[in-house]
Design an enzyme around this catalytic site. Structure first.
Site, PDB file in Angstrom:
ATOM      1  N   GLY A 284      -7.262   0.051  -7.616  1.00  0.00           N
ATOM      2  CA  GLY A 284      -7.554   0.277  -6.198  1.00  0.00           C
ATOM      3  C   GLY A 284      -8.699   1.242  -5.919  1.00  0.00           C
TER       4      GLY A 284
ATOM      5  N   GLY B  60       4.135  -0.188   3.913  1.00  0.00           N
ATOM      6  CA  GLY B  60       2.953  -0.146   4.776  1.00  0.00           C
ATOM      7  C   GLY B  60       1.787  -0.921   4.185  1.00  0.00           C
TER       8      GLY B  60
ATOM      9  N   GLY C  73       5.553  -6.126  -2.666  1.00  0.00           N
ATOM     10  CA  GLY C  73       5.822  -4.929  -1.863  1.00  0.00           C
ATOM     11  C   GLY C  73       5.635  -5.214  -0.390  1.00  0.00           C
TER      12      GLY C  73
ATOM     13  CE  LYS D 239      -3.071   5.459   4.768  1.00  0.00           C
ATOM     14  NZ  LYS D 239      -3.590   4.482   3.828  1.00  0.00           N
TER      15      LYS D 239
ATOM     16  CG  ASP E  97      -6.220   1.914   4.045  1.00  0.00           C
ATOM     17  OD1 ASP E  97      -7.081   2.654   3.553  1.00  0.00           O
ATOM     18  OD2 ASP E  97      -5.151   2.341   4.530  1.00  0.00           O
TER      19      ASP E  97
ATOM     20  CG  LEU F  92     -10.260  11.515  -5.007  1.00  0.00           C
ATOM     21  CD1 LEU F  92     -10.174  10.192  -5.729  1.00  0.00           C
ATOM     22  CD2 LEU F  92     -10.971  12.547  -5.879  1.00  0.00           C
ATOM     23  CB  SER F  93     -11.276  11.559   2.022  1.00  0.00           C
ATOM     24  OG  SER F  93     -10.546  10.385   1.779  1.00  0.00           O
TER      25      SER F  93
ATOM     26  CG  ASN G  57       9.981  -5.225  -0.396  1.00  0.00           C
ATOM     27  OD1 ASN G  57       9.162  -4.588  -1.072  1.00  0.00           O
ATOM     28  ND2 ASN G  57      10.847  -4.643   0.407  1.00  0.00           N
TER      29      ASN G  57
HETATM   30  P1  ATR Z   1       3.303   2.202   1.193  1.00  0.00           P
HETATM   31  O1  ATR Z   1       3.085   2.667   2.599  1.00  0.00           O
HETATM   32  O2  ATR Z   1       2.376   2.793   0.185  1.00  0.00           O
HETATM   33  O3  ATR Z   1       3.374   0.715   1.096  1.00  0.00           O
HETATM   34  P2  ATR Z   1       6.176   2.434   1.245  1.00  0.00           P
HETATM   35  O4  ATR Z   1       6.147   2.005   2.669  1.00  0.00           O
HETATM   36  O5  ATR Z   1       7.043   3.586   0.868  1.00  0.00           O
HETATM   37  O6  ATR Z   1       4.728   2.801   0.740  1.00  0.00           O
HETATM   38  O7  ATR Z   1       6.562   1.171   0.352  1.00  0.00           O
HETATM   39  C1  ATR Z   1       6.791   1.245  -1.014  1.00  0.00           C
HETATM   40  C2  ATR Z   1       6.959  -0.159  -1.570  1.00  0.00           C
HETATM   41  O8  ATR Z   1       7.219  -0.051  -2.979  1.00  0.00           O
HETATM   42  C3  ATR Z   1       8.111  -0.925  -0.978  1.00  0.00           C
HETATM   43  O9  ATR Z   1       7.787  -2.293  -0.951  1.00  0.00           O
HETATM   44  C4  ATR Z   1       9.237  -0.667  -1.993  1.00  0.00           C
HETATM   45  O10 ATR Z   1      10.240  -1.651  -2.027  1.00  0.00           O
HETATM   46  P3  ATR Z   1      11.574  -1.505  -1.092  1.00  0.00           P
HETATM   47  O11 ATR Z   1      11.134  -1.817   0.311  1.00  0.00           O
HETATM   48  O12 ATR Z   1      12.507  -2.523  -1.620  1.00  0.00           O
HETATM   49  O13 ATR Z   1      12.051  -0.088  -1.261  1.00  0.00           O
HETATM   50  C5  ATR Z   1       8.439  -0.728  -3.268  1.00  0.00           C
HETATM   51  N1  ATR Z   1       9.115  -0.093  -4.394  1.00  0.00           N
HETATM   52  C6  ATR Z   1       9.227   1.225  -4.640  1.00  0.00           C
HETATM   53  N2  ATR Z   1       9.912   1.437  -5.799  1.00  0.00           N
HETATM   54  C7  ATR Z   1      10.241   0.206  -6.288  1.00  0.00           C
HETATM   55  C8  ATR Z   1      10.913  -0.265  -7.465  1.00  0.00           C
HETATM   56  N3  ATR Z   1      11.394   0.580  -8.380  1.00  0.00           N
HETATM   57  N4  ATR Z   1      11.020  -1.597  -7.647  1.00  0.00           N
HETATM   58  C9  ATR Z   1      10.541  -2.472  -6.742  1.00  0.00           C
HETATM   59  N5  ATR Z   1       9.876  -2.093  -5.631  1.00  0.00           N
HETATM   60  C10 ATR Z   1       9.726  -0.779  -5.391  1.00  0.00           C
END
Ligand code: ATR
Length: 298
Positions: free
Chosen positions: A260, A138, A135, A71, A111, A21-22, A159
């Site tokens: 968000g 990143g 989570g 990123k 961000d 959308l940027s 996490n």
């Molecule tokens: P971003 O850069 O958007 O943060 P990312 O680095 O891929 O994306 O991180 C995704 C996050 O979603 C992580 O914290 C991941 O947990 P894990 O480190 O344990 O993988 C979390 N995540 C993704 N699917 C998940 C699920 N089904 N249940 C719990 N956490 C989940």
């Protein structure tokens, strides 16, 4: 608009980039101010980020946004990384380095500044608050750094992969140690009940996982209603769908929930203002917000 030899070029690099959308946002900011600029989406193929950055610099592109999955990958190729972006381990905005002895871009992260601006607009402050971050990817790392470096009292980083939470919390605490702060604690997601026993207060929760993102809208990273009973404000960094399952659980248990989309808007405004030195008016911000909303939720 007419493009001519003086038109300044900006853009965004990512993969995929088709749904960004940027371009719409920056085009509208520029139109409102009558600026002679264009903002172009650039699809950067895997393994091409260094080449893309050199090319962008060589072509005199004035500024860029960086999105998934680059990123973090851009970091080694920048002339400098601002402290906030370095601590977050992620850059989303590049500014042409004007120093004579430098060839390239300086990296920033707007961000999380976008999230705080969005919170501020809602009258929410982190002062003295206990914050739970869901989570440690990143987005979670950036959120943990921002909360810990603000005046939040305590930050719990939860996490699914507990070792990753530990690693990220250690990095954030290390980055903040020079300010005498050490307020981030890591936990496994499954350990969340520990935060509820004996808690007399309610938390601010920032949802930074990908769980609940369209099309898997029926999921929330935590489904237990007991948890949501302790949430006063719930921020989901996801903005598709408009209301995530996490948000509806927050609301159903008496909290206030936000998605968000405002963060997306304000990260864009911060980048635009940094590049152009111009201020986006409140009216223009509202118009752009409505336009991206219309585009997303037709
Ligand atoms: P971003 O850069 O958007 O943060 P990312 O680095 O891929 O994306 O991180 C995704 C996050 O979603 C992580 O914290 C991941 O947990 P894990 O480190 O344990 O993988 C979390 N995540 C993704 N699917 C998940 C699920 N089904 N249940 C719990 N956490 C989940």
């Amino acid at each position: 608009m007419e493009i001519n030899g003086k038109t300044k070029v900006y853009g965004i690099m990512g993969n995929p980039i088709e749904h960004s959308l940027s371009p719409l946002m920056h085009g509208m900011f520029a139109d409102a101010l009558g600026l002679d600029m264009v903002y172009v989406p650039f699809h950067v193929a895997e393994g091409q980020i260094e080449t893309a950055l050199r090319g962008a610099y060589g072509l005199n592109i004035c500024g860029m946004n960086v999105t998934v999955p680059y990123k973090n990958a851009v970091l080694p190729y920048l002339t400098e990384v601002e402290q906030r972006a370095a601590a977050a381990g992620a850059v989303n905005t590049l500014v042409h380095d004007a120093r004579e002895d430098k060839e390239g871009f300086i990296g920033y992260n707007t961000d999380m500044g976008g999230l705080w601006r969005a919170m501020h607009e809602e009258g929410i402050s982190l002062k003295g608050e206990e914050v739970i971050i869901l989570g440690a990817g990143g987005a979670g790392r950036a959120a943990a750094f921002e909360c810990a470096s603000s005046d939040a009292k305590k930050v719990y980083l939860l996490n699914r992969d507990a070792a990753k939470a530990e690693e990220v919390a250690a990095k954030v605490n290390e980055a903040l140690s020079r300010y005498g702060k050490n307020c981030v604690s890591a936990m496994a997601l499954s350990e969340y009940p520990k935060l509820l026993t004996g808690a007399e207060h309610r938390y601010i929760v920032i949802q930074c996982t990908s769980v609940g993102l369209a099309p898997k809208t029926a999921e929330a990273v935590l489904e237990d209603g007991d948890f949501y009973h302790y949430v006063k404000y719930g921020y989901d960094l996801i903005y598709t769908p408009w209301e995530t399952k996490f948000m509806s659980l927050v609301t159903a248990n008496g909290g206030v929930a936000y998605n968000g989309l405002k963060m997306l808007l304000y990260q864009g405004i911060d980048a635009f203002e940094m590049w152009t030195g111009c201020k986006v008016t409140k009216e223009s911000a509202e118009k752009v917000y409505q336009a991206i909303k219309d585009k997303l939720y037709v």
